[in-house]
Design a protein around this motif. Sequence first.
Motif, PDB file in Angstrom:
ATOM      1  N   GLU A 190     -17.776 -31.704  -6.092  1.00 35.10           N
ATOM      2  CA  GLU A 190     -18.544 -31.534  -7.136  1.00 35.10           C
ATOM      3  C   GLU A 190     -19.024 -30.197  -7.423  1.00 35.10           C
ATOM      4  O   GLU A 190     -19.258 -29.596  -8.541  1.00 35.10           O
ATOM      5  N   VAL A 191     -19.035 -29.432  -6.270  1.00 37.27           N
ATOM      6  CA  VAL A 191     -19.487 -27.734  -6.260  1.00 37.27           C
ATOM      7  C   VAL A 191     -18.328 -27.206  -7.296  1.00 37.27           C
ATOM      8  O   VAL A 191     -18.615 -26.528  -8.122  1.00 37.27           O
ATOM      9  N   ILE A 192     -17.260 -27.553  -6.836  1.00 37.53           N
ATOM     10  CA  ILE A 192     -15.840 -26.786  -7.419  1.00 37.53           C
ATOM     11  C   ILE A 192     -15.905 -27.525  -9.053  1.00 37.53           C
ATOM     12  O   ILE A 192     -15.749 -26.639 -10.002  1.00 37.53           O
ATOM     13  N   TYR A 193     -16.126 -28.615  -9.346  1.00 36.45           N
ATOM     14  CA  TYR A 193     -16.086 -29.152 -10.823  1.00 36.45           C
ATOM     15  C   TYR A 193     -17.163 -28.374 -11.484  1.00 36.45           C
ATOM     16  O   TYR A 193     -17.100 -28.149 -12.543  1.00 36.45           O
ATOM     17  N   ASP A 194     -18.315 -28.418 -11.053  1.00 35.28           N
ATOM     18  CA  ASP A 194     -19.437 -27.805 -11.504  1.00 35.28           C
ATOM     19  C   ASP A 194     -19.178 -26.189 -11.772  1.00 35.28           C
ATOM     20  O   ASP A 194     -19.273 -25.622 -13.086  1.00 35.28           O
ATOM     21  N   PHE A 195     -18.730 -25.527 -10.895  1.00 37.42           N
ATOM     22  CA  PHE A 195     -18.161 -24.244 -10.853  1.00 37.42           C
ATOM     23  C   PHE A 195     -17.266 -23.876 -12.002  1.00 37.42           C
ATOM     24  O   PHE A 195     -17.410 -23.039 -12.720  1.00 37.42           O
ATOM     25  N   LEU A 196     -16.242 -24.621 -12.030  1.00 39.93           N
ATOM     26  CA  LEU A 196     -14.938 -24.282 -13.221  1.00 39.93           C
ATOM     27  C   LEU A 196     -15.407 -24.957 -14.405  1.00 39.93           C
ATOM     28  O   LEU A 196     -14.737 -24.554 -15.304  1.00 39.93           O
ATOM     29  N   HIS A 197     -16.494 -25.646 -14.705  1.00 46.19           N
ATOM     30  CA  HIS A 197     -17.144 -25.756 -15.700  1.00 46.19           C
ATOM     31  C   HIS A 197     -18.183 -24.771 -16.455  1.00 46.19           C
ATOM     32  O   HIS A 197     -18.254 -24.278 -17.639  1.00 46.19           O
ATOM     33  N   GLN A 198     -18.995 -24.224 -15.476  1.00 47.86           N
ATOM     34  CA  GLN A 198     -20.112 -23.268 -15.613  1.00 47.86           C
ATOM     35  C   GLN A 198     -19.953 -22.219 -14.748  1.00 47.86           C
ATOM     36  O   GLN A 198     -21.059 -22.199 -13.886  1.00 47.86           O
ATOM     37  N   PRO A 199     -19.010 -21.436 -14.286  1.00 48.35           N
ATOM     38  CA  PRO A 199     -19.233 -20.170 -13.378  1.00 48.35           C
ATOM     39  C   PRO A 199     -20.619 -19.469 -13.727  1.00 48.35           C
ATOM     40  O   PRO A 199     -20.867 -19.306 -14.968  1.00 48.35           O
ATOM     41  N   PRO A 200     -20.908 -19.182 -12.806  1.00 50.85           N
ATOM     42  CA  PRO A 200     -22.228 -18.340 -12.715  1.00 50.85           C
ATOM     43  C   PRO A 200     -21.868 -16.844 -13.567  1.00 50.85           C
ATOM     44  O   PRO A 200     -21.020 -16.193 -13.272  1.00 50.85           O
ATOM     45  N   VAL A 201     -22.804 -16.634 -14.746  1.00 48.31           N
ATOM     46  CA  VAL A 201     -22.624 -15.235 -15.448  1.00 48.31           C
ATOM     47  C   VAL A 201     -24.102 -14.749 -15.709  1.00 48.31           C
ATOM     48  O   VAL A 201     -24.993 -15.564 -15.705  1.00 48.31           O
ATOM     49  N   PRO A 202     -24.015 -13.463 -16.086  1.00 51.95           N
ATOM     50  CA  PRO A 202     -25.462 -12.856 -16.545  1.00 51.95           C
ATOM     51  C   PRO A 202     -25.924 -13.599 -17.803  1.00 51.95           C
ATOM     52  O   PRO A 202     -25.267 -14.507 -18.562  1.00 51.95           O
ATOM     53  N   TRP A 203     -27.176 -13.609 -17.789  1.00 50.14           N
ATOM     54  CA  TRP A 203     -28.037 -14.623 -18.709  1.00 50.14           C
ATOM     55  C   TRP A 203     -27.473 -14.442 -20.182  1.00 50.14           C
ATOM     56  O   TRP A 203     -27.497 -15.416 -20.993  1.00 50.14           O
ATOM     57  N   TRP A 204     -27.035 -13.266 -20.359  1.00 50.47           N
ATOM     58  CA  TRP A 204     -26.504 -12.913 -21.955  1.00 50.47           C
ATOM     59  C   TRP A 204     -25.148 -13.184 -22.115  1.00 50.47           C
ATOM     60  O   TRP A 204     -24.926 -13.501 -23.246  1.00 50.47           O
ATOM     61  N   LEU A 205     -24.551 -13.747 -21.018  1.00 49.04           N
ATOM     62  CA  LEU A 205     -23.220 -14.416 -21.296  1.00 49.04           C
ATOM     63  C   LEU A 205     -23.090 -15.981 -21.086  1.00 49.04           C
ATOM     64  O   LEU A 205     -22.161 -16.598 -21.643  1.00 49.04           O
ATOM     65  N   VAL A 206     -24.330 -16.674 -21.182  1.00 45.24           N
ATOM     66  CA  VAL A 206     -24.433 -18.040 -21.114  1.00 45.24           C
ATOM     67  C   VAL A 206     -24.033 -18.767 -22.314  1.00 45.24           C
ATOM     68  O   VAL A 206     -23.224 -19.819 -22.318  1.00 45.24           O
ATOM     69  N   PRO A 207     -24.741 -18.145 -23.823  1.00 44.00           N
ATOM     70  CA  PRO A 207     -24.077 -18.718 -24.871  1.00 44.00           C
ATOM     71  C   PRO A 207     -22.643 -18.751 -25.112  1.00 44.00           C
ATOM     72  O   PRO A 207     -21.928 -19.919 -25.386  1.00 44.00           O
ATOM     73  N   PRO A 208     -21.986 -17.185 -24.891  1.00 42.85           N
ATOM     74  CA  PRO A 208     -20.792 -17.404 -25.052  1.00 42.85           C
ATOM     75  C   PRO A 208     -19.808 -18.419 -23.944  1.00 42.85           C
ATOM     76  O   PRO A 208     -18.753 -18.839 -24.179  1.00 42.85           O
ATOM     77  N   ARG A 209     -20.249 -18.530 -22.905  1.00 41.89           N
ATOM     78  CA  ARG A 209     -19.446 -19.218 -21.810  1.00 41.89           C
ATOM     79  C   ARG A 209     -19.671 -20.701 -22.378  1.00 41.89           C
ATOM     80  O   ARG A 209     -18.604 -21.488 -22.086  1.00 41.89           O
ATOM     81  N   ALA A 210     -20.673 -21.141 -23.017  1.00 36.31           N
ATOM     82  CA  ALA A 210     -20.718 -22.858 -23.362  1.00 36.31           C
ATOM     83  C   ALA A 210     -19.850 -22.859 -24.529  1.00 36.31           C
ATOM     84  O   ALA A 210     -19.203 -23.658 -24.827  1.00 36.31           O
ATOM     85  N   VAL A 211     -19.705 -21.725 -25.272  1.00 35.17           N
ATOM     86  CA  VAL A 211     -18.886 -21.896 -26.417  1.00 35.17           C
ATOM     87  C   VAL A 211     -17.433 -21.569 -26.288  1.00 35.17           C
ATOM     88  O   VAL A 211     -16.402 -22.317 -26.905  1.00 35.17           O
ATOM     89  N   ALA A 212     -17.155 -20.377 -25.520  1.00 36.60           N
ATOM     90  CA  ALA A 212     -15.648 -20.036 -25.170  1.00 36.60           C
ATOM     91  C   ALA A 212     -15.109 -20.554 -23.938  1.00 36.60           C
ATOM     92  O   ALA A 212     -13.821 -20.838 -23.842  1.00 36.60           O
TER      93      ALA A 212
END
Length: 289
Positions: A190-212
């Motif tokens: 589950e850690v890997i599943y969550d990581f590969l869906h939402q790798p940690p990024v700086p706060w300002w990259l959270v919206p692009p991460r969700a979209v891209a």
Amino acid sequence: MRQGLATTEAVETGLFGPRSVTWQLHADPAMWLAGICSLYLQALHPLAVAGVVQNSNFRRDPFGRLFRTAAYVGAVTYGTTAEAQRAAARVRAVHRALRAVDPRTGQRFRIDQPELLLWVHCAEVYSFLTVVRRAGFRLTPAQADRYLAEQRRSAVLVGLRADEVPGSVAEFEDYFAGVRPTLRRTGDSEVIYDFLHQPPVPWWLVPPRAVAYQPIGHLAYSLLPGWALDLHGHQPFPRTVATVGLRAARAAGLAVPESVRWRVADNHLRDALDRLGRSAAPSRALLPA
């Protein structure tokens, strides 16, 4: 740069060479999604994933492992034999030094035990073959078997014996059928599943991460074989949607000029073409019959 393959007999072609299935398949842009897919598959082995979670810095370096894996595959595929052996020696040295704890029994175990090395090899190579074929890279059954047989050379580099590694589609299916009772969803998977869906990024990259990125991460998950999806237990994209998305991603990759695309992960393919000539460039015309 040399212009043809006529002179390659006197030039180092590496472990596989331009007339192998490996040489052609590993240059396909769908390999990126195949690589991510293989991480989901590897995560289903409780000891293999425990070794990753307990020893890797993937949380601090979210894309480092993927790029390091891509660079290693590039070195083994397109580098000289000496370059491939040096890359493998570094990997073996790292694995030899690592230990992890079985979350279920509390026992410490070696990361480089043959059972785990074989699982990682098979999960990776099987993902490469099945995802790239599903993306539209056409191979005959004989060529698919040949690819898996060629990949025994990669397995030997990490410390396995060629005769203990599956070398055909049928042998891979038998291997997965045999190992399946030991695979399961765990807290570490589950850690890997969550990581590969939402790798940690700086706060300002959270919206692009969700979209891209998140759709790409879930697309890669959705490319797993059905039995692996059942074990993970998360809802994938519908099969048709996943296939269409995969083929669209491959088409976008193929639209990128080869001179750019082949440099993205590493320069091993570029160096190979400098060494062997442009006629060694990956092409369906070079696939063995």
